[in-house]
Write a protein that holds these residues in place. Structure first.
Motif, PDB file in Angstrom:
ATOM      1  N   VAL A 177      -2.311  46.575  98.746  1.00  0.00           N
ATOM      2  CA  VAL A 177      -1.294  45.600  98.352  1.00  0.00           C
ATOM      3  C   VAL A 177      -1.860  44.642  97.305  1.00  0.00           C
ATOM      4  CG1 VAL A 177       0.110  43.647  99.179  1.00  0.00           C
ATOM      5  CG2 VAL A 177      -0.012  45.747 100.529  1.00  0.00           C
ATOM      6  N   PHE A 178      -3.054  44.141  97.562  1.00  0.00           N
ATOM      7  CA  PHE A 178      -3.688  43.206  96.626  1.00  0.00           C
ATOM      8  C   PHE A 178      -3.943  43.878  95.273  1.00  0.00           C
ATOM      9  CE2 PHE A 178      -7.625  41.502  94.765  1.00  0.00           C
ATOM     10  CZ  PHE A 178      -7.228  40.182  94.569  1.00  0.00           C
ATOM     11  N   VAL A 179      -4.550  45.054  95.323  1.00  0.00           N
ATOM     12  CA  VAL A 179      -4.888  45.757  94.072  1.00  0.00           C
ATOM     13  C   VAL A 179      -3.610  46.109  93.305  1.00  0.00           C
ATOM     14  CG1 VAL A 179      -5.995  47.809  93.087  1.00  0.00           C
ATOM     15  CG2 VAL A 179      -7.038  46.661  95.026  1.00  0.00           C
ATOM     16  N   ALA A 180      -2.588  46.570  94.017  1.00  0.00           N
ATOM     17  CA  ALA A 180      -1.339  46.968  93.361  1.00  0.00           C
ATOM     18  C   ALA A 180      -0.637  45.762  92.748  1.00  0.00           C
ATOM     19  CB  ALA A 180      -0.428  47.665  94.367  1.00  0.00           C
ATOM     20  N   LEU A 181      -0.676  44.642  93.462  1.00  0.00           N
ATOM     21  CA  LEU A 181      -0.039  43.428  92.935  1.00  0.00           C
ATOM     22  C   LEU A 181      -0.706  42.985  91.640  1.00  0.00           C
ATOM     23  CD1 LEU A 181       0.667  40.975  95.917  1.00  0.00           C
ATOM     24  CD2 LEU A 181       2.287  41.747  94.192  1.00  0.00           C
ATOM     25  N   VAL A 182      -2.021  42.918  91.684  1.00  0.00           N
ATOM     26  CA  VAL A 182      -2.781  42.482  90.506  1.00  0.00           C
ATOM     27  C   VAL A 182      -2.540  43.443  89.343  1.00  0.00           C
ATOM     28  CG1 VAL A 182      -5.111  42.145  89.590  1.00  0.00           C
ATOM     29  CG2 VAL A 182      -4.531  41.276  91.860  1.00  0.00           C
ATOM     30  N   CYS A 183      -2.599  44.727  89.659  1.00  0.00           N
ATOM     31  CA  CYS A 183      -2.444  45.736  88.608  1.00  0.00           C
ATOM     32  C   CYS A 183      -1.043  45.690  88.002  1.00  0.00           C
ATOM     33  CB  CYS A 183      -2.680  47.107  89.222  1.00  0.00           C
ATOM     34  SG  CYS A 183      -3.890  48.009  88.343  1.00  0.00           S
ATOM     35  N   ALA A 184      -0.048  45.559  88.870  1.00  0.00           N
ATOM     36  CA  ALA A 184       1.334  45.514  88.375  1.00  0.00           C
ATOM     37  C   ALA A 184       1.530  44.293  87.487  1.00  0.00           C
ATOM     38  CB  ALA A 184       2.302  45.474  89.554  1.00  0.00           C
ATOM     39  N   TYR A 185       0.949  43.189  87.916  1.00  0.00           N
ATOM     40  CA  TYR A 185       1.089  41.957  87.134  1.00  0.00           C
ATOM     41  C   TYR A 185       0.408  42.103  85.771  1.00  0.00           C
ATOM     42  CZ  TYR A 185       1.056  37.019  85.939  1.00  0.00           C
ATOM     43  OH  TYR A 185       1.239  35.821  85.290  1.00  0.00           O
ATOM     44  N   LEU A 186      -0.769  42.699  85.775  1.00  0.00           N
ATOM     45  CA  LEU A 186      -1.484  42.893  84.507  1.00  0.00           C
ATOM     46  C   LEU A 186      -0.711  43.854  83.608  1.00  0.00           C
ATOM     47  CD1 LEU A 186      -5.175  43.149  85.752  1.00  0.00           C
ATOM     48  CD2 LEU A 186      -4.090  41.214  84.609  1.00  0.00           C
ATOM     49  N   LEU A 187      -0.087  44.854  84.226  1.00  0.00           N
ATOM     50  CA  LEU A 187       0.664  45.839  83.433  1.00  0.00           C
ATOM     51  C   LEU A 187       1.872  45.200  82.742  1.00  0.00           C
ATOM     52  CD1 LEU A 187       0.742  49.158  85.512  1.00  0.00           C
ATOM     53  CD2 LEU A 187      -0.302  48.793  83.307  1.00  0.00           C
ATOM     54  N   GLY A 226      -5.419  55.458 100.714  1.00  0.00           N
ATOM     55  CA  GLY A 226      -5.048  54.272  99.934  1.00  0.00           C
ATOM     56  C   GLY A 226      -5.044  54.569  98.449  1.00  0.00           C
ATOM     57  N   TRP A 227      -6.004  55.374  98.004  1.00  0.00           N
ATOM     58  CA  TRP A 227      -6.101  55.747  96.591  1.00  0.00           C
ATOM     59  C   TRP A 227      -4.847  56.507  96.152  1.00  0.00           C
ATOM     60  CZ3 TRP A 227      -6.483  60.971  95.058  1.00  0.00           C
ATOM     61  CH2 TRP A 227      -6.667  61.160  93.688  1.00  0.00           C
ATOM     62  N   HIS A 228      -4.346  57.360  97.040  1.00  0.00           N
ATOM     63  CA  HIS A 228      -3.154  58.125  96.671  1.00  0.00           C
ATOM     64  C   HIS A 228      -1.907  57.249  96.756  1.00  0.00           C
ATOM     65  CE1 HIS A 228      -0.659  58.951 100.241  1.00  0.00           C
ATOM     66  NE2 HIS A 228       0.107  59.650  99.445  1.00  0.00           N
ATOM     67  N   PHE A 229      -1.961  56.186  97.599  1.00  0.00           N
ATOM     68  CA  PHE A 229      -0.761  55.419  97.920  1.00  0.00           C
ATOM     69  C   PHE A 229      -0.529  54.206  97.007  1.00  0.00           C
ATOM     70  CE2 PHE A 229       1.094  52.004 100.672  1.00  0.00           C
ATOM     71  CZ  PHE A 229       2.355  52.559 100.807  1.00  0.00           C
ATOM     72  N   TRP A 230      -1.613  53.623  96.504  1.00  0.00           N
ATOM     73  CA  TRP A 230      -1.448  52.337  95.833  1.00  0.00           C
ATOM     74  C   TRP A 230      -0.638  52.430  94.542  1.00  0.00           C
ATOM     75  CZ3 TRP A 230      -3.559  50.125  91.237  1.00  0.00           C
ATOM     76  CH2 TRP A 230      -4.324  51.006  90.476  1.00  0.00           C
ATOM     77  N   GLY A 231      -0.654  53.582  93.886  1.00  0.00           N
ATOM     78  CA  GLY A 231       0.135  53.777  92.665  1.00  0.00           C
ATOM     79  C   GLY A 231       1.630  53.624  92.940  1.00  0.00           C
ATOM     80  N   PHE A 232       2.023  54.045  94.136  1.00  0.00           N
ATOM     81  CA  PHE A 232       3.411  53.911  94.569  1.00  0.00           C
ATOM     82  C   PHE A 232       3.782  52.432  94.660  1.00  0.00           C
ATOM     83  CE2 PHE A 232       6.058  53.340  98.470  1.00  0.00           C
ATOM     84  CZ  PHE A 232       7.246  53.901  98.014  1.00  0.00           C
ATOM     85  N   LEU A 233       2.852  51.635  95.214  1.00  0.00           N
ATOM     86  CA  LEU A 233       3.090  50.191  95.328  1.00  0.00           C
ATOM     87  C   LEU A 233       3.172  49.547  93.951  1.00  0.00           C
ATOM     88  CD1 LEU A 233       0.738  49.140  98.287  1.00  0.00           C
ATOM     89  CD2 LEU A 233       3.197  49.494  98.344  1.00  0.00           C
ATOM     90  N   VAL A 234       2.316  50.006  93.033  1.00  0.00           N
ATOM     91  CA  VAL A 234       2.331  49.448  91.662  1.00  0.00           C
ATOM     92  C   VAL A 234       3.731  49.593  91.064  1.00  0.00           C
ATOM     93  CG1 VAL A 234       1.465  49.768  89.301  1.00  0.00           C
ATOM     94  CG2 VAL A 234      -0.126  49.804  91.209  1.00  0.00           C
ATOM     95  N   VAL A 235       4.293  50.795  91.205  1.00  0.00           N
ATOM     96  CA  VAL A 235       5.612  51.055  90.621  1.00  0.00           C
ATOM     97  C   VAL A 235       6.669  50.152  91.270  1.00  0.00           C
ATOM     98  CG1 VAL A 235       7.417  52.816  90.358  1.00  0.00           C
ATOM     99  CG2 VAL A 235       5.033  53.407  89.964  1.00  0.00           C
ATOM    100  N   ILE A 236       6.596  49.987  92.588  1.00  0.00           N
ATOM    101  CA  ILE A 236       7.573  49.145  93.288  1.00  0.00           C
ATOM    102  C   ILE A 236       7.444  47.682  92.837  1.00  0.00           C
ATOM    103  CG2 ILE A 236       8.122  48.139  95.553  1.00  0.00           C
ATOM    104  CD1 ILE A 236       7.924  50.774  96.784  1.00  0.00           C
ATOM    105  N   TYR A 237       6.202  47.195  92.803  1.00  0.00           N
ATOM    106  CA  TYR A 237       5.992  45.794  92.419  1.00  0.00           C
ATOM    107  C   TYR A 237       6.377  45.558  90.962  1.00  0.00           C
ATOM    108  CZ  TYR A 237       3.464  45.303  96.812  1.00  0.00           C
ATOM    109  OH  TYR A 237       3.145  45.282  98.136  1.00  0.00           O
ATOM    110  N   LEU A 238       6.062  46.539  90.135  1.00  0.00           N
ATOM    111  CA  LEU A 238       6.397  46.423  88.708  1.00  0.00           C
ATOM    112  C   LEU A 238       7.913  46.305  88.525  1.00  0.00           C
ATOM    113  CD1 LEU A 238       4.543  46.429  86.256  1.00  0.00           C
ATOM    114  CD2 LEU A 238       4.990  48.845  85.964  1.00  0.00           C
ATOM    115  N   THR A 239       8.635  47.124  89.274  1.00  0.00           N
ATOM    116  CA  THR A 239      10.100  47.076  89.204  1.00  0.00           C
ATOM    117  C   THR A 239      10.581  45.685  89.634  1.00  0.00           C
ATOM    118  OG1 THR A 239      10.056  49.388  89.872  1.00  0.00           O
ATOM    119  CG2 THR A 239      12.204  48.310  89.919  1.00  0.00           C
TER     120      THR A 239
END
Lengths: 291, 441
Positions: A83-93, A164-177
């Motif tokens: 969740v943390f990594v995906a949030l940060v990554c989505a925000y940076l993206l 988690g490695w396979h799953f976090w990309g899914f979170l990135v897309v959700i958070y980005l949206t």
């Protein structure tokens, strides 16, 4: 006849096929499983009613308790790191204008791969014969010479890492949206006030995507209960039950030891656990949380 | 009108004649293995179907991982194939207890199966005094060694614990693993090792007593056996160098490692013959087999563990039981068909436990395998046999013996506690009546 064509019933007609499928695929097997948990059924043949014996045995079963503990660790791990990594990554993206699609695709790609494929890749990576350990030892580096999947201290975390490695990309897309739904005028106002990137994230982005964030927390919590595939493929719950989770333990009891009644009792416990989680989110919603 | 009547007459003739002359079809679900299946089709299915005109054998190959569950589900729902296959007696026992196997006593009397099959194997399918399954493949645990490597270094193939530890230290000194073996892909691999140490340290006589309930598994002799295994696995890293490597290596990898001289020996079942022969056929080294070393004075010098890898019975729901029994009898009565089929698989499968003479074997049988078959027959015929866990342990203790072995190796519980847990599961199995028939001594 008119009563059947009532407009208020039309929606039910459309839902009915799905309800019927759920009845046969979910409801009836679930109720059967609840009933089987009170028997000594071995998967075939006769069964005897034994009351709550399976449940009593379950609370005394050190490996079941260990599996529950592992599920809790798993849930905490998934609620924090991805969740943390995906949030940060989505925000940076959101700040990247060119090539963003490439990153989104790259992060999301492992989620599109079958779990068996993902697991096989990681298994080979850590193989003591062909893996990165042997490559690194060629350079005099004594790293990854043993697979973390086969070491009792690391096996659970190693499997969680791969999942988690396979799953976090899914979170990135959700958070980005979710982040793209935030009104840009809020950021413009913050810019005028001289807010830093962190302040904008903390005081604009996070509160605005809270419903999305809470939704992902809910689904991660629920999905963490029946976790099975990555553990089963990578370690089968071993070594020495060090990565055993409730799902793999239930499978082992039902299909390796033929203790179907006992396995159903484990399933019943899982069912109640999920009910509690869903109930908890229901309470939060009643308290006014945007869940 | 006449044309219509003629057409009806012709069609009804075709219909009735096809029904009368149609073959009775019998089905058999078998685990799929790409390199083996064409051989089974050619040397079993085609051979049988062309041998007579009344019955047609149809084999459906299914992935090994799902075959058991698929079969079980089909049997529960009243369907399934005519011939029921299971991975040995402990699984067959579960089917028998659930009433999902036909009693074969009448067929056994009719076809004289008792006289065709060696007694210990025949009895593995006898429950409550009746025959329910026939043994399709017998197997045993053996030791393979790199013959060329041993000859080059003047090493002696170990037959005792002292000799084993001597070879082990020499192999390690050459930066080589003692044994090549691993459990990735098949976690129950551990039971191969547990079985070896129980039989070759505690001895078959003690194991027999424990199996029939005359001795407890908590007896010091069993604790010592498992303690020795723990020492060899965890402290000495005999298998693939370390416990972690043993867990991480799969079937292909440990075979490749053995033929690549990464290890001096390999502890494995006789099902390996085909793969080992294939690996060594492309290199200069040669391989050999030997009985597993006797690890204490409790164990005879030469001793083979008995096991039935696959058992077959009849589905009580089958409408073609007589035809299926007749097919099984054809198989168990034709040694030439069995040897031809098994020889094509390097005697790794379809190794039917029949009474063989030397003259039964064709000249193209691999001499190493022929040597094993005749030695196995001679040694076990003298009563020097032990018991493989997957053939003679009931389901629950049978899983415990390998699953919880990892807990001992991890140092989470003591060997004594492990054996105490094991005894409890045996007590439970005896109460439930799930124990299996044990070959007498």
């Amino acid at each position: 006849m008119k009563i059947f064509l009532n407009k208020s019933l039309i929606a039910w007609y459309f839902i009915l096929p799905v309800l019927l499928i759920h009845l046969f695929v979910i409801a009836i097997p679930s109720i059967s499983s609840l009933a089987l948990s009170l028997t000594d059924f071995r998967g075939m043949g006769k069964l005897n009613y034994i009351g709550f014996e399976n449940f009593i045995e379950l609370f005394d079963d050190r490996y079941f308790i260990k599996a529950v503990y592992h599920n809790i660790i798993w849930t905490i791990a998934f609620l924090t790191i991805p969740v943390f990594v995906a949030l940060v990554c989505a925000y940076l993206l959101t700040g990247i204008k060119r090539g963003q699609l490439f990153f989104r695709l790259a992060f999301f790609f492992p989620y599109m791969l079958a779990s068996v494929v993902n697991c096989q890749i990681w298994k080979y990576l850590f193989s003591p014969i062909y893996g990165i350990g042997t490559v690194l030892s060629g350079f005099g580096l004594d790293l990854f010479t043993t697979s973390p999947f086969t070491t009792k201290e690391y096996s659970l975390f190693a499997v969680a890492f791969v999942d988690g490695w396979h799953f976090w990309g899914f979170l990135v897309v959700i958070y980005l949206t979710g982040m793209y739904q935030v009104d840009s005028s809020l950021y413009e106002a913050a810019d005028i006030e001289g807010a830093s990137k962190y302040q904008k994230f903390r005081y604009i982005t996070l509160p605005m995507i809270r419903p999305v964030l809470v939704f992902t927390i809910m689904i991660i919590t629920i999905w963490s209960i029946p976790v099975f595939d990555y553990v089963f493929i990578l370690t089968k719950g071993g070594p020495a039950y060090s990565s055993e989770v409730i799902g793999t333990y239930m499978y082992s009891q039902a299909f390796e030891r033929f203790n179907v009644g006992y396995s159903s009792a484990i399933g019943t416990m899982m069912f109640f656990y999920v009910l509690i989680i869903v109930g908890l989110f229901g309470v939060l919603r009643r308290l006014g949380w945007e869940v | 009108m006449k044309k219509i009547i003629d057409s009806i007459f012709v069609l009804s003739f075709i219909f009735t004649s096809s029904a009368v002359f149609a073959k009775t079809q019998i089905s058999w679900w078998m685990e799929a293995r790409a390199e083996r299946d064409p051989i089974v089709m050619e040397k079993l299915v085609n051979a049988y179907n062309s041998s007579q005109d009344e019955i047609e054998l149809v084999i459906e190959f299914t992935a090994q991982e799902v075959l058991g569950e698929k079969l079980r589900t089909a049997l529960i729902s009243g369907g399934g194939p005519d011939i029921v296959r299971a991975a040995g007696p402990s699984f067959i026992k579960e089917y028998q207890m659930a009433g999902m196997l036909e009693n074969l006593d009448s067929y056994a009397d009719q076809y004289g199966w008792n006289d065709k099959i060696v007694p210990w194997a025949y009895n593995s399918g006898v429950f409550d005094g009746s025959l329910y399954a026939l043994p399709l493949t017998y197997e045993s645990m053996i030791m393979l060694y790199n013959k060329t490597l041993f000859a080059e270094n003047g090493w002696v193939v170990p037959t005792t614990l002292e000799e084993l530890e001597d070879v082990a230290s020499k192999a390690k000194a050459m930066d080589m693993n003692v044994y090549s073996y691993g459990s990735t892909g098949w976690q129950p691999t551990h039971e191969h090792l547990v079985g070896i140490y129980l039989n070759n340290y505690a001895g078959p006589e003690n194991v027999y007593k424990a199996l029939i309930g005359e001795k407890k598994w908590t007896d010091p002799v069993f604790v010592e056996a498992i303690e020795l295994l723990r020492k060899h696995m965890v402290d000495e890293g005999y298998w693939s160098g370390s416990l972690e490597n043993y867990y991480a290596i799969d079937w292909d990898q440990f075979h490749d490692a053995f033929s690549a001289r990464d290890a001096a020996m390999m502890t494995i079942g006789t099902w390996t013959f085909q793969r080992t022969e294939m690996n060594f056929s492309s290199i200069d080294d040669d391989w050999g087999w030997a009985p597993l070393p006797s690890l204490s004075s409790n164990s005879p010098d030469q001793n083979f563990m008995l096991a039935i890898g696959t058992s077959i019975g009849l589905n009580p729901n089958s409408k073609n039981k007589d035809a299926a029994a007749s097919m099984l009898n054809w198989l168990f009565s034709n040694k030439d068909v069995v040897i031809n089929l098994s020889n094509s698989l390097e005697f790794a499968e379809f190794n039917l436990p029949l009474y063989y003479e030397d003259s039964d074997f064709p000249t193209d049988v691999n001499p190493k395998i022929k040597d094993f078959l005749s030695t196995f027959g001679k040694v076990t015929g003298e009563g020097n046999y032990g018991y493989c866990t997957w053939a003679f342990w009931p389901a629950d203790p049978g899983v415990h013996i390998w699953k919880d072995m990892e807990v001992v190796w991890a140092g989470d519980i003591s060997v004594a506690d492990y054996m105490a847990d094991h005894q409890k599961l045996w007590d439970k199995a005896r109460d439930k009546g799930t124990t299996l028939s044990i070959p007498n001594r």
